[in-house]
Design an enzyme around this catalytic site. Structure first.
Site, PDB file in Angstrom:
ATOM      1  N   LYS A 186     -38.268  17.192 -18.805  1.00 45.04           N
ATOM      2  CA  LYS A 186     -37.282  16.266 -18.273  1.00 45.04           C
ATOM      3  C   LYS A 186     -37.382  14.914 -18.955  1.00 45.04           C
ATOM      4  O   LYS A 186     -36.476  14.109 -18.915  1.00 45.04           O
ATOM      5  CB  LYS A 186     -37.518  16.038 -16.771  1.00 45.04           C
ATOM      6  CG  LYS A 186     -37.521  17.269 -15.927  1.00 45.04           C
ATOM      7  CD  LYS A 186     -37.903  16.909 -14.469  1.00 45.04           C
ATOM      8  CE  LYS A 186     -38.100  18.155 -13.662  1.00 45.04           C
ATOM      9  NZ  LYS A 186     -38.786  17.840 -12.359  1.00 45.04           N
ATOM     10  N   GLY A 187     -38.553  14.646 -19.576  1.00 46.49           N
ATOM     11  CA  GLY A 187     -38.855  13.292 -20.033  1.00 46.49           C
ATOM     12  C   GLY A 187     -37.865  12.685 -21.010  1.00 46.49           C
ATOM     13  O   GLY A 187     -37.638  11.480 -21.000  1.00 46.49           O
ATOM     14  N   ARG A 216     -39.794   7.878 -13.610  1.00 53.41           N
ATOM     15  CA  ARG A 216     -38.840   8.225 -14.667  1.00 53.41           C
ATOM     16  C   ARG A 216     -37.653   7.271 -14.688  1.00 53.41           C
ATOM     17  O   ARG A 216     -36.996   7.099 -15.715  1.00 53.41           O
ATOM     18  CB  ARG A 216     -38.320   9.658 -14.469  1.00 53.41           C
ATOM     19  CG  ARG A 216     -39.361  10.745 -14.648  1.00 53.41           C
ATOM     20  CD  ARG A 216     -38.646  12.095 -14.717  1.00 53.41           C
ATOM     21  NE  ARG A 216     -39.521  13.232 -14.502  1.00 53.41           N
ATOM     22  CZ  ARG A 216     -40.254  13.827 -15.449  1.00 53.41           C
ATOM     23  NH1 ARG A 216     -40.228  13.360 -16.669  1.00 53.41           N
ATOM     24  NH2 ARG A 216     -40.997  14.862 -15.162  1.00 53.41           N
ATOM     25  N   LYS A 253     -47.711   8.436 -30.507  1.00 56.37           N
ATOM     26  CA  LYS A 253     -49.094   7.932 -30.402  1.00 56.37           C
ATOM     27  C   LYS A 253     -49.899   8.581 -31.522  1.00 56.37           C
ATOM     28  O   LYS A 253     -50.623   9.560 -31.277  1.00 56.37           O
ATOM     29  CB  LYS A 253     -49.705   8.369 -29.066  1.00 56.37           C
ATOM     30  CG  LYS A 253     -49.226   7.609 -27.853  1.00 56.37           C
ATOM     31  CD  LYS A 253     -50.204   7.878 -26.707  1.00 56.37           C
ATOM     32  CE  LYS A 253     -49.501   8.309 -25.471  1.00 56.37           C
ATOM     33  NZ  LYS A 253     -50.386   8.692 -24.367  1.00 56.37           N
ATOM     34  N   PHE A 297     -51.590   5.592 -21.429  1.00 55.69           N
ATOM     35  CA  PHE A 297     -50.672   6.470 -20.694  1.00 55.69           C
ATOM     36  C   PHE A 297     -49.485   5.637 -20.201  1.00 55.69           C
ATOM     37  O   PHE A 297     -49.645   4.708 -19.413  1.00 55.69           O
ATOM     38  CB  PHE A 297     -51.368   7.167 -19.528  1.00 55.69           C
ATOM     39  CG  PHE A 297     -50.518   8.256 -18.949  1.00 55.69           C
ATOM     40  CD1 PHE A 297     -50.444   9.510 -19.562  1.00 55.69           C
ATOM     41  CD2 PHE A 297     -49.757   8.030 -17.818  1.00 55.69           C
ATOM     42  CE1 PHE A 297     -49.631  10.509 -19.056  1.00 55.69           C
ATOM     43  CE2 PHE A 297     -48.935   9.034 -17.296  1.00 55.69           C
ATOM     44  CZ  PHE A 297     -48.880  10.273 -17.914  1.00 55.69           C
ATOM     45  N   VAL A 298     -48.299   5.987 -20.699  1.00 55.95           N
ATOM     46  CA  VAL A 298     -47.116   5.177 -20.392  1.00 55.95           C
ATOM     47  C   VAL A 298     -46.137   5.927 -19.493  1.00 55.95           C
ATOM     48  O   VAL A 298     -46.099   7.160 -19.484  1.00 55.95           O
ATOM     49  CB  VAL A 298     -46.405   4.725 -21.691  1.00 55.95           C
ATOM     50  CG1 VAL A 298     -47.287   3.793 -22.495  1.00 55.95           C
ATOM     51  CG2 VAL A 298     -45.973   5.919 -22.544  1.00 55.95           C
ATOM     52  N   ASP A 322     -47.806  13.094 -28.615  1.00 53.27           N
ATOM     53  CA  ASP A 322     -49.169  12.670 -28.299  1.00 53.27           C
ATOM     54  C   ASP A 322     -50.110  13.506 -29.181  1.00 53.27           C
ATOM     55  O   ASP A 322     -50.282  13.201 -30.354  1.00 53.27           O
ATOM     56  CB  ASP A 322     -49.364  12.917 -26.798  1.00 53.27           C
ATOM     57  CG  ASP A 322     -50.681  12.407 -26.257  1.00 53.27           C
ATOM     58  OD1 ASP A 322     -51.051  11.275 -26.560  1.00 53.27           O
ATOM     59  OD2 ASP A 322     -51.335  13.160 -25.507  1.00 53.27           O
ATOM     60  N   ASP A 368     -42.956  10.264 -16.903  1.00 54.57           N
ATOM     61  CA  ASP A 368     -43.411  10.274 -15.508  1.00 54.57           C
ATOM     62  C   ASP A 368     -44.932  10.277 -15.394  1.00 54.57           C
ATOM     63  O   ASP A 368     -45.650  10.536 -16.352  1.00 54.57           O
ATOM     64  CB  ASP A 368     -42.906  11.538 -14.804  1.00 54.57           C
ATOM     65  CG  ASP A 368     -43.676  12.795 -15.251  1.00 54.57           C
ATOM     66  OD1 ASP A 368     -43.851  12.979 -16.462  1.00 54.57           O
ATOM     67  OD2 ASP A 368     -44.121  13.568 -14.381  1.00 54.57           O
ATOM     68  N   GLU A 372     -37.311  14.317 -28.238  1.00 53.50           N
ATOM     69  CA  GLU A 372     -38.487  14.324 -27.366  1.00 53.50           C
ATOM     70  C   GLU A 372     -38.799  12.885 -26.922  1.00 53.50           C
ATOM     71  O   GLU A 372     -38.457  11.923 -27.617  1.00 53.50           O
ATOM     72  CB  GLU A 372     -39.660  14.957 -28.145  1.00 53.50           C
ATOM     73  CG  GLU A 372     -40.988  14.995 -27.446  1.00 53.50           C
ATOM     74  CD  GLU A 372     -41.004  15.825 -26.160  1.00 53.50           C
ATOM     75  OE1 GLU A 372     -40.239  15.498 -25.239  1.00 53.50           O
ATOM     76  OE2 GLU A 372     -41.826  16.756 -26.058  1.00 53.50           O
ATOM     77  N   ASP A 373     -39.448  12.773 -25.785  1.00 51.02           N
ATOM     78  CA  ASP A 373     -39.796  11.426 -25.295  1.00 51.02           C
ATOM     79  C   ASP A 373     -40.995  10.845 -26.037  1.00 51.02           C
ATOM     80  O   ASP A 373     -40.974   9.693 -26.465  1.00 51.02           O
ATOM     81  CB  ASP A 373     -40.067  11.447 -23.772  1.00 51.02           C
ATOM     82  CG  ASP A 373     -41.044  12.536 -23.347  1.00 51.02           C
ATOM     83  OD1 ASP A 373     -41.578  13.275 -24.210  1.00 51.02           O
ATOM     84  OD2 ASP A 373     -41.291  12.649 -22.128  1.00 51.02           O
TER      85      ASP A 373
END
Ligand code: 5GP
Length: 186
Positions: A48-49, A170, A136, A157-158, A108, A164, A104-105
Site C-alpha cells: 500500500k505504501g 500513511r 536507503k 525508520f520513516v 531498503d 506506515d 515503490e515507496d
C-alpha cells in the site's frame, strides 16, 4: 487539524516536506515522459505504501499509460525486513512485451524489488525499471539498480506519505523519522 497534530507528536523530525515531495514528483514525471516517449508503459503500484506517490506521479506523466497494482510483503508489523517476499495481490493483466515501471515507496535492503524484478522479467515484460520515492543505500543487502530515485535518505525508520508503522501514519503529508519510543515498546 487536531488529529494531524497528534500524529506529528510521534515523529522525531520531519525529513522531507510535502513541498519537497511535490517538486521531486513533478520533475520525475517530466523525466519519465521524456524517457518513455513513443511508448505506452505499464505503471505498477506496489501496495500500500506507494499509493500517494503513485497517484501524484501518474498525473505528472504526459503519455498514454496503463495501471497495475501488486501487493507484496516482507515486513509484517516490524521495522526490519524478514527477507521473505510474499505476493499477496497479483497483476490483473498480461505484461508480455510491455514496458513496466515499478513504483515503490522505499528501497531498503533491496530484497523486495530484487525478487519482484526477476519475477516480472520471467513473465515476459519487454523492460522493467524501478522508480522509488526514497532510497536507503546504506542498508542494501542485494545488488539492485534503481532507475529513478527522488530522495536518498539515511538509515532511519520513516513514516508518512504512504509509509506506515503497523498501518498508521500513511496519511501524513510529509515524511518523518518515527520516534524510536513508538516501536521500542514492542
Ligand atoms: P526492502 O525489501 O528493500 O528491504 O524493503 C522494502 C519495503 O520495506 C518497503 O516497500 C517498505 O514497505 C518497507 N520499509 C523499508 N524501510 C522502511 C522505512 O523506513 N519505513 C517504512 N514505513 N517502511 C519501510
Amino acid at each position: 487539524m487536531e488529529k494531524t497534530a497528534k500524529i506529528y507528536n510521534d515523529l522525531d523530525r520531519i525529513l522531507v516536506t510535502k513541498e519537497e515531495i511535490a517538486e521531486a514528483v513533478r520533475k520525475l514525471g517530466e523525466q519519465i515522459t521524456r524517457d518513455y516517449a513513443g511508448k505506452e508503459p505499464v505503471l505498477l503500484c506496489i501496495l500500500k505504501g506507494a499509493t500517494p506517490f503513485f497517484c501524484d506521479l501518474i498525473r505528472e506523466i504526459d503519455l498514454p499509460l496503463t495501471l497495475e497494482f501488486m501487493a507484496v510483503s516482507s515486513y509484517g508489523a516490524a521495522t526490519k525486513s524478514s527477507g521473505v517476499v510474499q505476493i499477496r495481490k497479483d497483476l490483473d493483466h498480461d505484461i508480455t512485451g510491455r514496458d513496466v515501471l515499478i513504483v515503490e515507496d522505499i528501497v531498503d535492503s533491496g530484497v523486495t524489488l530484487h525478487y519482484l524484478s526477476k519475477h516480472l522479467a520471467g513473465r515476459g515484460a519487454a523492460s522493467i525499471r524501478i522508480a522509488t520515492l526514497l532510497d536507503k543505500p546504506a542498508r542494501r543487502r542485494v545488488e539492485l539498480k534503481t532507475d529513478y530515485v527522488c530522495f536518498e535518505i539515511p538509515d532511519a525508520f520513516v513514516v508518512g506519505y504512504g509509509l506506515d508503522y503497523a498501518e498508521k501514519y500513511r496519511n501524513l503529508p510529509d515524511i518523518g523519522v518515527l520516534a524510536p519510543r513508538i516501536y521500542e515498546a514492542e
